[in-house]
Design a protein around this motif. Structure first.
Motif, PDB file in Angstrom:
ATOM      1  N   GLU A 200      -8.595  -2.345  -1.061  1.00  0.00           N
ATOM      2  CA  GLU A 200      -9.741  -1.460  -1.258  1.00  0.00           C
ATOM      3  C   GLU A 200     -10.053  -0.589  -0.039  1.00  0.00           C
ATOM      4  OE1 GLU A 200     -13.153  -3.449  -2.765  1.00  0.00           O
ATOM      5  OE2 GLU A 200     -12.188  -4.030  -4.656  1.00  0.00           O
ATOM      6  N   PRO A 201      -9.974  -1.097   1.193  1.00  0.00           N
ATOM      7  CA  PRO A 201     -10.242  -0.221   2.346  1.00  0.00           C
ATOM      8  C   PRO A 201      -9.250   0.948   2.441  1.00  0.00           C
ATOM      9  CG  PRO A 201     -10.387  -2.511   3.008  1.00  0.00           C
ATOM     10  CD  PRO A 201      -9.805  -2.505   1.624  1.00  0.00           C
ATOM     11  N   VAL A 202      -7.980   0.692   2.049  1.00  0.00           N
ATOM     12  CA  VAL A 202      -6.970   1.757   2.077  1.00  0.00           C
ATOM     13  C   VAL A 202      -7.246   2.758   0.950  1.00  0.00           C
ATOM     14  CG1 VAL A 202      -4.512   2.274   1.892  1.00  0.00           C
ATOM     15  CG2 VAL A 202      -5.270   0.246   3.128  1.00  0.00           C
ATOM     16  N   GLN A 203      -7.627   2.267  -0.206  1.00  0.00           N
ATOM     17  CA  GLN A 203      -7.987   3.164  -1.303  1.00  0.00           C
ATOM     18  C   GLN A 203      -9.148   4.072  -0.895  1.00  0.00           C
ATOM     19  OE1 GLN A 203      -8.927   0.527  -4.528  1.00  0.00           O
ATOM     20  NE2 GLN A 203      -6.800  -0.090  -4.875  1.00  0.00           N
ATOM     21  N   ALA A 204     -10.170   3.493  -0.271  1.00  0.00           N
ATOM     22  CA  ALA A 204     -11.326   4.277   0.160  1.00  0.00           C
ATOM     23  C   ALA A 204     -10.915   5.323   1.190  1.00  0.00           C
ATOM     24  CB  ALA A 204     -12.397   3.354   0.727  1.00  0.00           C
ATOM     25  N   ARG A 205      -9.993   4.958   2.073  1.00  0.00           N
ATOM     26  CA  ARG A 205      -9.515   5.894   3.099  1.00  0.00           C
ATOM     27  C   ARG A 205      -8.774   7.060   2.459  1.00  0.00           C
ATOM     28  NH1 ARG A 205      -5.871   2.703   6.288  1.00  0.00           N
ATOM     29  NH2 ARG A 205      -7.709   1.388   6.476  1.00  0.00           N
ATOM     30  N   PHE A 206      -8.016   6.789   1.410  1.00  0.00           N
ATOM     31  CA  PHE A 206      -7.290   7.851   0.722  1.00  0.00           C
ATOM     32  C   PHE A 206      -8.251   8.915   0.197  1.00  0.00           C
ATOM     33  CE2 PHE A 206      -5.630   9.463  -3.386  1.00  0.00           C
ATOM     34  CZ  PHE A 206      -4.486  10.094  -2.935  1.00  0.00           C
ATOM     35  N   TRP A 207      -9.347   8.479  -0.414  1.00  0.00           N
ATOM     36  CA  TRP A 207     -10.282   9.430  -1.018  1.00  0.00           C
ATOM     37  C   TRP A 207     -11.177  10.106   0.011  1.00  0.00           C
ATOM     38  CZ3 TRP A 207      -8.723  10.613  -5.578  1.00  0.00           C
ATOM     39  CH2 TRP A 207      -8.140   9.665  -6.410  1.00  0.00           C
ATOM     40  N   SER A 208     -11.442   9.483   1.131  1.00  0.00           N
ATOM     41  CA  SER A 208     -12.393  10.037   2.101  1.00  0.00           C
ATOM     42  C   SER A 208     -11.752  10.892   3.186  1.00  0.00           C
ATOM     43  CB  SER A 208     -13.177   8.906   2.769  1.00  0.00           C
ATOM     44  OG  SER A 208     -12.315   8.062   3.517  1.00  0.00           O
ATOM     45  N   LEU A 224       1.566  15.001   4.117  1.00  0.00           N
ATOM     46  CA  LEU A 224       0.187  15.052   4.565  1.00  0.00           C
ATOM     47  C   LEU A 224      -0.003  14.240   5.842  1.00  0.00           C
ATOM     48  CD1 LEU A 224      -1.649  14.561   1.148  1.00  0.00           C
ATOM     49  CD2 LEU A 224      -0.796  16.679   2.180  1.00  0.00           C
ATOM     50  N   SER A 225      -0.792  14.773   6.761  1.00  0.00           N
ATOM     51  CA  SER A 225      -1.125  14.089   8.006  1.00  0.00           C
ATOM     52  C   SER A 225      -2.594  13.704   7.979  1.00  0.00           C
ATOM     53  CB  SER A 225      -0.851  14.996   9.211  1.00  0.00           C
ATOM     54  OG  SER A 225       0.512  15.365   9.262  1.00  0.00           O
ATOM     55  N   GLY A 226      -2.877  12.502   8.435  1.00  0.00           N
ATOM     56  CA  GLY A 226      -4.253  12.011   8.476  1.00  0.00           C
ATOM     57  C   GLY A 226      -4.231  10.513   8.699  1.00  0.00           C
ATOM     58  N   ASP A 227      -5.256   9.799   8.232  1.00  0.00           N
ATOM     59  CA  ASP A 227      -5.256   8.343   8.345  1.00  0.00           C
ATOM     60  C   ASP A 227      -4.080   7.758   7.575  1.00  0.00           C
ATOM     61  OD1 ASP A 227      -7.498   8.330   9.881  1.00  0.00           O
ATOM     62  OD2 ASP A 227      -8.879   7.845   8.248  1.00  0.00           O
ATOM     63  N   LYS A 228      -3.444   6.765   8.198  1.00  0.00           N
ATOM     64  CA  LYS A 228      -2.270   6.160   7.566  1.00  0.00           C
ATOM     65  C   LYS A 228      -2.695   5.124   6.522  1.00  0.00           C
ATOM     66  CE  LYS A 228       1.207   6.959  11.109  1.00  0.00           C
ATOM     67  NZ  LYS A 228       0.498   8.088  11.699  1.00  0.00           N
ATOM     68  N   LEU A 229      -1.982   5.134   5.399  1.00  0.00           N
ATOM     69  CA  LEU A 229      -2.259   4.218   4.288  1.00  0.00           C
ATOM     70  C   LEU A 229      -1.210   3.111   4.313  1.00  0.00           C
ATOM     71  CD1 LEU A 229      -2.877   6.929   1.540  1.00  0.00           C
ATOM     72  CD2 LEU A 229      -4.551   5.908   3.103  1.00  0.00           C
ATOM     73  N   ILE A 230      -1.445   2.098   5.135  1.00  0.00           N
ATOM     74  CA  ILE A 230      -0.459   1.052   5.359  1.00  0.00           C
ATOM     75  C   ILE A 230      -0.776  -0.162   4.495  1.00  0.00           C
ATOM     76  CG2 ILE A 230       0.596  -0.454   7.086  1.00  0.00           C
ATOM     77  CD1 ILE A 230       1.208   2.445   7.551  1.00  0.00           C
ATOM     78  N   LEU A 231       0.235  -0.632   3.767  1.00  0.00           N
ATOM     79  CA  LEU A 231       0.094  -1.860   2.997  1.00  0.00           C
ATOM     80  C   LEU A 231       0.133  -3.070   3.929  1.00  0.00           C
ATOM     81  CD1 LEU A 231       2.468  -0.982   0.040  1.00  0.00           C
ATOM     82  CD2 LEU A 231       0.012  -1.403  -0.152  1.00  0.00           C
ATOM     83  N   ASP A 232      -0.491  -4.173   3.486  1.00  0.00           N
ATOM     84  CA  ASP A 232      -0.491  -5.394   4.295  1.00  0.00           C
ATOM     85  C   ASP A 232       0.919  -5.940   4.476  1.00  0.00           C
ATOM     86  OD1 ASP A 232      -3.243  -5.289   4.516  1.00  0.00           O
ATOM     87  OD2 ASP A 232      -3.587  -6.550   2.741  1.00  0.00           O
ATOM     88  N   ALA A 233       1.762  -5.742   3.473  1.00  0.00           N
ATOM     89  CA  ALA A 233       3.152  -6.191   3.547  1.00  0.00           C
ATOM     90  C   ALA A 233       4.018  -5.156   2.848  1.00  0.00           C
ATOM     91  CB  ALA A 233       3.310  -7.547   2.882  1.00  0.00           C
ATOM     92  N   PRO A 234       5.253  -4.926   3.340  1.00  0.00           N
ATOM     93  CA  PRO A 234       6.131  -3.941   2.701  1.00  0.00           C
ATOM     94  C   PRO A 234       6.382  -4.297   1.240  1.00  0.00           C
ATOM     95  CG  PRO A 234       7.029  -4.678   4.811  1.00  0.00           C
ATOM     96  CD  PRO A 234       5.883  -5.590   4.492  1.00  0.00           C
ATOM     97  N   VAL A 235       6.482  -3.255   0.417  1.00  0.00           N
ATOM     98  CA  VAL A 235       6.748  -3.429  -1.009  1.00  0.00           C
ATOM     99  C   VAL A 235       8.092  -2.797  -1.338  1.00  0.00           C
ATOM    100  CG1 VAL A 235       6.008  -2.856  -3.344  1.00  0.00           C
ATOM    101  CG2 VAL A 235       4.307  -3.466  -1.617  1.00  0.00           C
ATOM    102  N   GLU A 236       8.995  -3.592  -1.895  1.00  0.00           N
ATOM    103  CA  GLU A 236      10.286  -3.068  -2.327  1.00  0.00           C
ATOM    104  C   GLU A 236      10.232  -2.838  -3.832  1.00  0.00           C
ATOM    105  OE1 GLU A 236      13.608  -5.314  -1.113  1.00  0.00           O
ATOM    106  OE2 GLU A 236      13.068  -5.335   1.021  1.00  0.00           O
ATOM    107  N   GLY A 252       5.665   4.659   6.289  1.00  0.00           N
ATOM    108  CA  GLY A 252       4.919   5.173   7.432  1.00  0.00           C
ATOM    109  C   GLY A 252       3.450   5.410   7.144  1.00  0.00           C
ATOM    110  N   GLY A 253       3.076   5.445   5.853  1.00  0.00           N
ATOM    111  CA  GLY A 253       1.674   5.528   5.499  1.00  0.00           C
ATOM    112  C   GLY A 253       1.114   6.921   5.310  1.00  0.00           C
ATOM    113  N   GLU A 254       1.924   7.967   5.517  1.00  0.00           N
ATOM    114  CA  GLU A 254       1.433   9.328   5.324  1.00  0.00           C
ATOM    115  C   GLU A 254       1.910   9.836   3.961  1.00  0.00           C
ATOM    116  OE1 GLU A 254       2.633  11.504   8.877  1.00  0.00           O
ATOM    117  OE2 GLU A 254       0.626  11.164   9.691  1.00  0.00           O
TER     118      GLU A 254
END
Length: 325
Positions: A200-208, A224-236, A252-254
């Motif tokens: 949820e904190p990453v979702q909120a960061r995406f919209w804000s 896009l450059s801005g706050d990075k949207l990093i998952l807690d663990a890599p997803v394959e 990389g989260g961008e």
């Protein structure tokens, strides 16, 4: 026939895209601003899908080798025909020998030149759009260069004597489409398949976040450059189909927004998708500018196309009346 006199990199012939070939691994391509291309064709009485020139590097100059009608749409540009100014979102008649010159836009990224009868280049997989990576479509599958000569088709209707008129651009005529906030272009999105993979904190960061379009962006995708949207663990993930407008998040989260020349498949998680009614607006956003996101429902996304379709229908009806004079 038209002759290209000056063309920098990445200017190409495009129509509304190559539909039905994604199963072969062939991206849609087509105009980054489909409303501008369809609008130019409507002014001329062409089919919406007639091929024109997408200009994204300037200056651009061409010479008419025969009398012809043309329209200029898209970004807010400075243009002249035979030394006389041509306003944005305008169509005119050119005489053989006239030179059309288009300078760097004051606002927006891409200008479209459409011609009465469209550009008469071969269809490949049902489209005249240039596919640069595959090297087909358009003019020999490449960008336009000085000395290129391109045939123009036969207009479907005769232009009237008063063939010198224009229309309000869509960001003026369609309510709400020119909206910006804190100098960021507001774009509407829906959640996509892997949205819930992100905390949820990453979702909120995406919209804000106010996202900056990177200089590494192109017709394939906007980085896009801005706050990075990093998952807690890599997803394959297995690769899955993607289309223009899908927002993927690499490790990389961008985020990357897939655009007209997007790959047909990819394995990065899909965070959201730009609604169809806003893709043309995004296609006019320049590298270095800022965008921000608003979430909408599927129902709202479908309804948002009605004003766009109404705009094009009214533009075509008005242009038909002018051409009849």
């Amino acid at each position: 026939m038209i002759e290209i006199l000056t063309s920098a990199a990445f200017n190409t012939i495009q129509d509304l895209g190559r539909n039905g070939a994604r199963r072969f691994g062939v991206s849609t391509s087509g105009a980054m601003d489909p409303v501008a291309l369809a609008g130019g064709n409507a002014l001329l009485g062409n089919d919406d899908n007639a091929a024109g020139i997408e200009i994204q590097t300037f200056p651009f100059r061409l010479r008419f080798q025969v009398d012809a009608t043309f329209a200029l749409t898209g970004a807010d540009y400075v243009s002249t025909l035979a030394g006389l100014s041509v306003p944005p979102w305008w169509c005119k008649r050119a005489r053989a020998g006239d030179v059309l010159e288009i300078g760097t836009p004051r606002r927006g990224a891409r200008v479209y030149v459409t011609f009465g009868g469209g550009l008469d280049v071969p269809r490949v997989l049902g489209s005249r759009s240039t596919h640069l990576r595959a090297g087909f479509g358009g003019l020999d599958g490449r960008t336009l260069q000085a000395a290129d000569v391109i045939p123009v088709g036969t207009p479907s209707c005769e232009a009237g004597r008063r063939f010198d008129f224009g229309a309000a651009p869509p960001d003026v005529a369609i309510a709400g489409t020119g909206s910006t906030e804190d100098r960021a272009l507001r774009i509407r999105l829906m959640r996509a398949g892997e949205y819930d993979l992100f905390p949820e904190p990453v979702q909120a960061r995406f919209w804000s976040t106010k996202w900056k379009i990177s200089a590494r962006s192109d017709r394939g995708g906007y980085r896009l450059s801005g706050d990075k949207l990093i998952l807690d663990a890599p997803v394959e993930m297995r690769s899955h189909g993607v289309v223009a407008g899908v927002v993927q998040v690499p490790p990389g989260g961008e985020p990357i927004i897939q655009m007209s020349d997007a790959n047909t498949a990819g394995g990065y998680p899909k965070m959201a998708a730009v609604i169809q009614a806003d893709l043309w607006r995004l296609g006019q956003a320049t590298p270095g500018s800022f965008i921000a996101f608003n979430e909408v429902s599927y129902e709202d996304a479908v309804a948002a196309m009605a004003p766009v379709n109404d705009y094009l229908a009214k533009l075509r009806a008005t242009a038909d009346l002018y051409r009849a004079l």
